[in-house]
Design an enzyme around this catalytic site. Structure first.
Site, PDB file in Angstrom:
ATOM      1  N   VAL A   9       9.678 -19.613  50.788  1.00 41.54           N
ATOM      2  CA  VAL A   9       8.582 -18.525  51.290  1.00 41.54           C
ATOM      3  C   VAL A   9       7.452 -19.067  50.946  1.00 41.54           C
ATOM      4  N   SER A  89      10.553 -31.388  52.686  1.00 38.31           N
ATOM      5  CA  SER A  89      10.626 -31.554  54.251  1.00 38.31           C
ATOM      6  C   SER A  89       9.614 -32.778  54.464  1.00 38.31           C
ATOM      7  N   TYR A 100      18.440 -36.469  46.556  1.00 39.94           N
ATOM      8  CA  TYR A 100      18.034 -34.854  46.509  1.00 39.94           C
ATOM      9  C   TYR A 100      17.603 -34.034  47.861  1.00 39.94           C
ATOM     10  N   THR A 132      15.205 -29.373  63.506  1.00 35.01           N
ATOM     11  CA  THR A 132      13.877 -30.294  63.588  1.00 35.01           C
ATOM     12  C   THR A 132      13.973 -31.102  64.596  1.00 35.01           C
ATOM     13  N   GLU A 134      13.084 -34.237  64.232  1.00 33.05           N
ATOM     14  CA  GLU A 134      13.434 -35.321  63.775  1.00 33.05           C
ATOM     15  C   GLU A 134      14.644 -35.720  64.168  1.00 33.05           C
ATOM     16  N   TYR A 156      15.894 -37.539  55.382  1.00 33.91           N
ATOM     17  CA  TYR A 156      15.717 -36.273  55.840  1.00 33.91           C
ATOM     18  C   TYR A 156      16.322 -35.770  57.045  1.00 33.91           C
ATOM     19  N   LYS A 160      19.214 -33.048  57.851  1.00 38.80           N
ATOM     20  CA  LYS A 160      18.971 -31.923  58.867  1.00 38.80           C
ATOM     21  C   LYS A 160      20.000 -32.119  59.719  1.00 38.80           C
ATOM     22  N   HIS A 186       4.631 -28.414  63.836  1.00 39.17           N
ATOM     23  CA  HIS A 186       3.781 -27.355  63.924  1.00 39.17           C
ATOM     24  C   HIS A 186       2.953 -27.421  62.511  1.00 39.17           C
ATOM     25  N   ARG A 191      -1.039 -26.177  56.067  1.00 40.89           N
ATOM     26  CA  ARG A 191      -0.158 -27.499  56.269  1.00 40.89           C
ATOM     27  C   ARG A 191      -0.172 -28.206  54.977  1.00 40.89           C
TER      28      ARG A 191
HETATM   29  P1  NDP Z   1       6.868 -27.019  53.358  1.00 38.15           P
HETATM   30  O1  NDP Z   1       7.110 -28.191  52.817  1.00 38.15           O
HETATM   31  O2  NDP Z   1       5.298 -26.377  53.490  1.00 38.15           O
HETATM   32  O3  NDP Z   1       7.601 -25.904  52.589  1.00 38.15           O
HETATM   33  C1  NDP Z   1       8.960 -26.079  52.193  1.00 38.15           C
HETATM   34  C2  NDP Z   1       9.376 -25.076  51.280  1.00 38.15           C
HETATM   35  O4  NDP Z   1      10.879 -25.313  50.831  1.00 38.15           O
HETATM   36  C3  NDP Z   1       8.491 -24.729  50.115  1.00 38.15           C
HETATM   37  O5  NDP Z   1       8.272 -23.201  49.919  1.00 38.15           O
HETATM   38  C4  NDP Z   1       9.264 -25.299  48.997  1.00 38.15           C
HETATM   39  O6  NDP Z   1       8.731 -24.922  47.810  1.00 38.15           O
HETATM   40  C5  NDP Z   1      10.678 -25.052  49.223  1.00 38.15           C
HETATM   41  N1  NDP Z   1      11.512 -25.741  48.672  1.00 38.15           N
HETATM   42  C6  NDP Z   1      11.516 -27.281  48.685  1.00 38.15           C
HETATM   43  N2  NDP Z   1      12.720 -27.597  47.953  1.00 38.15           N
HETATM   44  C7  NDP Z   1      13.322 -26.322  47.507  1.00 38.15           C
HETATM   45  C8  NDP Z   1      14.638 -26.309  46.747  1.00 38.15           C
HETATM   46  N3  NDP Z   1      15.334 -27.147  46.409  1.00 38.15           N
HETATM   47  N4  NDP Z   1      14.895 -24.905  46.487  1.00 38.15           N
HETATM   48  C9  NDP Z   1      14.320 -23.891  47.214  1.00 38.15           C
HETATM   49  N5  NDP Z   1      12.911 -23.961  47.919  1.00 38.15           N
HETATM   50  C10 NDP Z   1      12.530 -25.254  48.104  1.00 38.15           C
HETATM   51  O7  NDP Z   1       7.572 -26.932  54.783  1.00 38.15           O
HETATM   52  P2  NDP Z   1       7.170 -26.109  56.424  1.00 38.15           P
HETATM   53  O8  NDP Z   1       7.035 -24.785  55.851  1.00 38.15           O
HETATM   54  O9  NDP Z   1       6.375 -27.087  57.061  1.00 38.15           O
HETATM   55  O10 NDP Z   1       8.709 -26.085  56.954  1.00 38.15           O
HETATM   56  C11 NDP Z   1       9.558 -25.229  56.926  1.00 38.15           C
HETATM   57  C12 NDP Z   1      11.096 -25.643  57.197  1.00 38.15           C
HETATM   58  O11 NDP Z   1      11.046 -26.089  58.590  1.00 38.15           O
HETATM   59  C13 NDP Z   1      11.520 -26.740  56.412  1.00 38.15           C
HETATM   60  O12 NDP Z   1      12.892 -26.642  56.462  1.00 38.15           O
HETATM   61  C14 NDP Z   1      11.168 -27.866  57.421  1.00 38.15           C
HETATM   62  O13 NDP Z   1      12.023 -29.170  57.209  1.00 38.15           O
HETATM   63  C15 NDP Z   1      11.480 -27.521  58.766  1.00 38.15           C
HETATM   64  N6  NDP Z   1      10.696 -28.112  59.921  1.00 38.15           N
HETATM   65  C16 NDP Z   1       9.288 -27.918  59.860  1.00 38.15           C
HETATM   66  C17 NDP Z   1       8.590 -28.582  60.968  1.00 38.15           C
HETATM   67  C18 NDP Z   1       6.989 -28.600  60.790  1.00 38.15           C
HETATM   68  O14 NDP Z   1       6.441 -29.316  61.580  1.00 38.15           O
HETATM   69  N7  NDP Z   1       6.328 -27.944  59.968  1.00 38.15           N
HETATM   70  C19 NDP Z   1       9.345 -28.714  62.069  1.00 38.15           C
HETATM   71  C20 NDP Z   1      10.673 -28.679  62.044  1.00 38.15           C
HETATM   72  C21 NDP Z   1      11.581 -28.442  61.086  1.00 38.15           C
HETATM   73  P3  NDP Z   1       7.607 -25.370  46.922  1.00 38.15           P
HETATM   74  O15 NDP Z   1       6.323 -24.564  47.504  1.00 38.15           O
HETATM   75  O16 NDP Z   1       7.772 -25.096  45.418  1.00 38.15           O
HETATM   76  O17 NDP Z   1       7.239 -26.854  47.031  1.00 38.15           O
HETATM   77  P1  GDR Z   2       6.701 -35.974  60.633  1.00 38.94           P
HETATM   78  O1  GDR Z   2       5.294 -35.544  60.172  1.00 38.94           O
HETATM   79  O2  GDR Z   2       7.206 -37.208  59.873  1.00 38.94           O
HETATM   80  O3  GDR Z   2       6.673 -35.847  62.172  1.00 38.94           O
HETATM   81  O4  GDR Z   2       7.449 -34.583  60.135  1.00 38.94           O
HETATM   82  P2  GDR Z   2       4.085 -36.487  59.363  1.00 38.94           P
HETATM   83  O5  GDR Z   2       3.006 -35.569  59.535  1.00 38.94           O
HETATM   84  O6  GDR Z   2       4.515 -36.776  58.074  1.00 38.94           O
HETATM   85  O7  GDR Z   2       4.127 -37.686  60.169  1.00 38.94           O
HETATM   86  C1  GDR Z   2       3.789 -37.820  61.854  1.00 38.94           C
HETATM   87  C2  GDR Z   2       3.649 -39.102  62.280  1.00 38.94           C
HETATM   88  O8  GDR Z   2       2.462 -39.662  61.610  1.00 38.94           O
HETATM   89  C3  GDR Z   2       2.628 -40.987  60.936  1.00 38.94           C
HETATM   90  N1  GDR Z   2       1.690 -41.315  60.066  1.00 38.94           N
HETATM   91  C4  GDR Z   2       1.650 -40.874  58.896  1.00 38.94           C
HETATM   92  N2  GDR Z   2       2.392 -39.744  58.271  1.00 38.94           N
HETATM   93  C5  GDR Z   2       2.034 -39.372  56.965  1.00 38.94           C
HETATM   94  N3  GDR Z   2       2.636 -38.202  56.502  1.00 38.94           N
HETATM   95  N4  GDR Z   2       0.716 -40.066  56.378  1.00 38.94           N
HETATM   96  C6  GDR Z   2       0.131 -40.812  56.668  1.00 38.94           C
HETATM   97  O9  GDR Z   2      -0.661 -41.616  56.198  1.00 38.94           O
HETATM   98  C7  GDR Z   2       0.585 -41.368  58.132  1.00 38.94           C
HETATM   99  N5  GDR Z   2       0.158 -42.399  59.075  1.00 38.94           N
HETATM  100  C8  GDR Z   2       0.749 -42.240  60.309  1.00 38.94           C
HETATM  101  C9  GDR Z   2       4.321 -41.186  60.482  1.00 38.94           C
HETATM  102  O10 GDR Z   2       4.761 -42.199  60.366  1.00 38.94           O
HETATM  103  C10 GDR Z   2       4.724 -40.139  61.426  1.00 38.94           C
HETATM  104  O11 GDR Z   2       5.082 -41.031  62.676  1.00 38.94           O
HETATM  105  C11 GDR Z   2       7.343 -33.309  60.209  1.00 38.94           C
HETATM  106  C12 GDR Z   2       7.665 -32.742  58.788  1.00 38.94           C
HETATM  107  O12 GDR Z   2       7.037 -31.224  59.063  1.00 38.94           O
HETATM  108  C13 GDR Z   2       9.177 -32.498  58.843  1.00 38.94           C
HETATM  109  O13 GDR Z   2       9.455 -31.517  58.063  1.00 38.94           O
HETATM  110  C14 GDR Z   2       9.499 -31.757  60.384  1.00 38.94           C
HETATM  111  O14 GDR Z   2      10.996 -31.690  60.479  1.00 38.94           O
HETATM  112  C15 GDR Z   2       8.951 -32.749  61.371  1.00 38.94           C
HETATM  113  O15 GDR Z   2       7.654 -32.790  61.330  1.00 38.94           O
HETATM  114  C16 GDR Z   2       9.177 -32.212  62.870  1.00 38.94           C
END
Ligand code: NDP
Ligand code: GDR
Length: 370
Positions: A9, A89, A100, A132, A134, A156, A160, A186, A191
């Site tokens: 959350v 994530s 982990y 995801t 991914e 990761y 997943k 998204h 973010r």
């Molecule tokens: P975030 O990294 O912003 O949030 C992750 C959340 O999970 C945080 O609240 C974090 O807590 C909590 N968390 C991490 N580890 C644990 C744990 N061991 N126990 C309890 N809580 C934990 O991710 P997003 O909101 O962007 O994404 C939400 C979900 O959707 C994730 O599962 C992600 O993998 C998945 N996802 C995201 C996408 C994206 O583009 N954003 C796309 C597809 C899937 P804390 O705040 O303390 O770190």
């Molecule tokens: P992603 O997101 O791996 O798609 O996972 P991220 O924004 O980390 O990377 C997207 C692409 O950009 C390239 N990249 C970099 N990435 C990061 N983080 N930092 C950099 O400096 C950088 N330069 C280039 C990466 O290599 C990659 O190709 C996100 C997360 O939210 C996941 O939890 C979720 O499942 C997927 O999106 C869908």
């Protein structure tokens, strides 16, 4: 009043979803981890004092790696819906913390499903799993849809993948209403700062104001299908309101490269970038009109590729086909790529302006490295 339990959350999606469900009249429970510093910035606007009677937003301490906490919370809340959004994530970090990541993202999902079963809530509690794009990794088909084969490319994504299939298995084995949202990237102004979009918008805003010199990035050629988190959480809810549980791809169907994102963000700030070189040697220069300290024709290095941000195995290209969600859920992304970038840049510019103000008034002289 329906009760929802959200894991993760305090994260980006968790904060949008909690707000959305509260607006819908839900009683919302969230699981947060114990941290040494406050980690509730994203949900502070929703906070309700524990001393207030009949509050509709309640936080519980728990962790996806701790079954005891999950069983206790689910037993206490007896939720109608569980949204499993918690995860380690970050794809890049998963190479550094693979065990982990497997524990929290893979087994964590199993722990929740088992808790629902142990507590006899299989017919009451509906379950949403944050799957995801991914999973598609080394893509087998363009664009990717629900039937496209998976080929995960990181610890990761492999974790997943387990979570995806255990959700399907519990649906089939125990008749649970459990479904996967296969969401493509998204983003939003909240973010995490180390994902590439936010890293770009934050850094360029700070460069614009002279608070930072250069933005170091990895693979600029990676292509993603980027949408807005605000739009995507509505689909998470809708997936749990159907007659039958099914898995859905949520995406915009439009793809851009990381370099495109940099250019779009720079554009919002009135920065024009000239690119030079390629691969690890690629650089981006801020060209005129530029800062007052630069003379006519001067250029300033503001983007450089740093190999430390490359991943051992990369996902080069992702493009979603959301046809099923359009047809069955009435999905229509409301935010365009340009609107998303603009919203993120403007919010980061406001934050940078606050930092700049503090600095100009002499409060930012403290240097942690001194
Ligand atoms: P975030 O990294 O912003 O949030 C992750 C959340 O999970 C945080 O609240 C974090 O807590 C909590 N968390 C991490 N580890 C644990 C744990 N061991 N126990 C309890 N809580 C934990 O991710 P997003 O909101 O962007 O994404 C939400 C979900 O959707 C994730 O599962 C992600 O993998 C998945 N996802 C995201 C996408 C994206 O583009 N954003 C796309 C597809 C899937 P804390 O705040 O303390 O770190
Ligand atoms: P992603 O997101 O791996 O798609 O996972 P991220 O924004 O980390 O990377 C997207 C692409 O950009 C390239 N990249 C970099 N990435 C990061 N983080 N930092 C950099 O400096 C950088 N330069 C280039 C990466 O290599 C990659 O190709 C996100 C997360 O939210 C996941 O939890 C979720 O499942 C997927 O999106 C869908």
């Amino acid at each position: 009043m329906k009760k929802a339990l959200i894991t993760g959350v305090t994260g980006q999606d968790g904060s949008y979803l909690a707000g959305y469900l509260l607006e819908k009249g839900y009683e919302v429970h969230g699981i947060k981890r114990r941290t040494s510093l406050f980690n509730t910035d994203r949900i502070d606007h929703l906070y309700q004092d524990p001393h207030v009677e009949n509050r509709r937003f309640v936080l519980h301490h728990g962790d996806l790696t701790d079954s005891s906490s999950l069983i206790r919370i689910i037993q206490q809340v007896q939720p109608d819906e569980i949204y499993n959004l918690a995860a380690q994530s970050h794809v890049g970090v998963s190479f550094e913390e693979p065990e982990y990541t497997a524990n929290s993202d893979g087994l964590g999902t199993l722990r929740i499903l088992e808790a629902i079963r142990i507590l006899g809530l299989e017919k009451k509690t509906r379950f949403y799993q944050a799957s995801t794009s991914e999973l598609y990794g080394l893509v087998q088909e363009i664009p990717q849809k629900e039937t496209t084969p998976f080929y995960p490319r990181s610890p990761y994504a492999v974790a997943k993948l387990y979570a995806y299939w255990i959700t399907v298995n519990y649906r089939e084995a125990y008749g649970m209403y459990a479904c996967n949202g296969i969401l493509f990237n998204h983003e939003s102004p909240v973010r995490g700062e180390t994902f590439v979009t936010r890293k770009i918008t934050r850094a360029l805003a700070r460069i614009k104001l002279g608070l930072q010199d250069c933005l170091y990035l990895g693979n600029l050629d990676a292509k993603r299908d980027w949408g807005h988190a605000r739009d995507y959480v509505e689909m998470q809810w809708l997936m749990l309101q159907q007659n039958q549980p099914e898995d859905f791809v949520i995406a915009t169907g439009v793809q851009y490269s990381v370099r495109d994102f940099v250019n779009a963000a720079a554009d919002v700030l009135g920065i024009k970038i000239r690119w030079e070189g390629q691969g690890v040697g690629e650089k981006g220069y801020w060209v005129s009109p530029s800062t007052s300290s630069m003379g006519a024709g001067d250029e300033k290095l503001i983007v450089a590729v740093d190999s430390r941000y490359f991943r051992p195995t990369e996902v080069e290209t992702l493009l979603g086909d959301p046809t099923k969600a359009k047809e069955k859920l009435g999905w229509q992304p409301r935010t365009s790529f340009a609107q998303l970038v603009s919203e993120m840049v403007r919010e980061d510019l406001k934050a940078a302006e606050r930092d700049d103000l503090v600095k100009r008034h002499g409060f930012a002289v403290f240097d942690y490295h001194e």
